[in-house]
Write an enzyme that holds these catalytic residues in place. Structure first.
Site, mmCIF file in Angstrom:
data_model
loop_
_atom_site.group_PDB
_atom_site.id
_atom_site.type_symbol
_atom_site.label_atom_id
_atom_site.label_comp_id
_atom_site.label_asym_id
_atom_site.label_seq_id
_atom_site.Cartn_x
_atom_site.Cartn_y
_atom_site.Cartn_z
ATOM 1 N N ASP A 143 0.850 -1.189 0.000
ATOM 2 C CA ASP A 143 0.000 0.000 0.000
ATOM 3 C C ASP A 143 0.884 1.236 0.000
ATOM 4 O OD1 ASP A 143 -2.376 1.369 -0.121
ATOM 5 O OD2 ASP A 143 -2.740 1.321 2.031
ATOM 6 N N ASP A 148 -4.378 -2.481 -3.466
ATOM 7 C CA ASP A 148 -5.677 -1.843 -3.635
ATOM 8 C C ASP A 148 -5.602 -0.691 -4.638
ATOM 9 O OD1 ASP A 148 -4.421 0.218 -2.291
ATOM 10 O OD2 ASP A 148 -5.567 0.003 -0.443
ATOM 11 N N HIS A 154 -9.426 -0.575 2.740
ATOM 12 C CA HIS A 154 -10.236 -0.194 3.906
ATOM 13 C C HIS A 154 -11.518 -1.035 4.000
ATOM 14 C CE1 HIS A 154 -7.483 3.180 4.142
ATOM 15 N NE2 HIS A 154 -7.790 3.493 2.901
ATOM 16 N N ASP A 188 -1.506 -0.207 5.123
ATOM 17 C CA ASP A 188 -1.974 1.177 5.149
ATOM 18 C C ASP A 188 -1.394 1.904 6.366
ATOM 19 O OD1 ASP A 188 -3.862 3.396 4.329
ATOM 20 O OD2 ASP A 188 -4.690 2.947 6.285
#
Length: 254
Positions: free
Chosen positions: A88, A148, A203, A213
């Site tokens: 991330d 992501d 998330h 993250d």
């Protein structure tokens, strides 16, 4: 009254079967954690769990693949010997201080990587996270890399990066590709390793994604920030995202 006992049916995971515990050694969570495309459900009856394993119902599957909002990704099945990577990137301001976070699971070994930069962009951190993870591998490996970032995953899985390289890093006759330095490195590492990129929704409760993250944000907000020498700042990140969206639509036309 005590809490009703629950049974966990793992249809697709490291060891499919019925489990009476979710957490703990030998629990269901251990069978599906980091397993790409895992499939499992919880039941209050062992009989219902066994029935579902024999005849799973796609419509009530837990964590079904998203039908909209996410980019296309191969349905990667983790195999013995695969290195599982989560990445991330984060940026405060975009451009602004940024960082990346990485989790690498290789058999029983789990490692974390992170680094922060003074001035960069979110997309550069997403790319650099993948690069740092792959560069850390000591030998050519089979890798399942979760991100992501649709920018990264589509860039590889839809062949955009290879197309840009073949076109001398031009999107068209007038628009140059951004982050060329990082795309070059990532393509080179993908030729060294066998990498399957898998998009995951950020998330959304994935433990390793959430950890990446947190690592990325901590790095971006840390006191020791490096210089991102490849960042030129010629265009804002939003312009690049618009160009990617337009390119994706045009590539989808026949």
């Amino acid at each position: 009254m005590g809490r009703q006992k629950k049974y966990y049916a793992v249809l697709r995971g490291r060891k499919p079967g019925i489990y009476e515990n979710w957490f703990g050694p030998g629990g269901a969570e251990e069978q599906v954690r980091g397993f790409a495309d895992a499939r499992y459900r919880g039941f209050f009856s062992r009989g219902k769990a066994e029935t579902w394993l024999r005849n799973p119902d796609e419509r009530t599957e837990k964590n079904p693949p998203s039908k909209k909002g996410g980019p296309s990704s191969p349905r990667a099945q983790v195999r013995p010997g695969d290195v599982i990577i989560y990445t991330d990137g984060a940026c405060r301001g975009n451009p602004g201080p940024g960082g990346y976070g990485v989790v690498i699971i290789d058999g029983e070994t789990r490692r974390e990587l992170s680094r922060g930069f003074r001035l960069t962009t979110n997309n550069r951190m997403e790319l650099l996270a993948c690069i740092a993870a792959l560069e850390s591998l000591e030998k050519p490996s089979s890798v399942v890399l979760h991100s992501d970032s649709s920018y990264v995953v589509n860039g590889i899985n839809k062949g955009w990066a290879e197309k840009w390289r073949a076109g001398n890093w031009m999107r068209n006759r007038v628009d140059a590709v951004r982050n060329v330095d990082l795309w070059k490195k990532l393509l080179g590492l993908c030729e060294m390793h066998r990498v399957r990129f898998v998009w995951i929704r950020g998330h959304a409760g994935d433990r390793e994604n959430e950890r990446c993250d947190k690592l990325a944000l901590q790095a971006a907000e840390g006191s020791r920030l490096y210089v991102d020498h490849g960042y030129r700042g010629k265009r804002q990140e939003g312009h690049e995202q618009v160009a990617l969206l337009k390119e994706g639509k045009s590539n989808g036309k026949k």
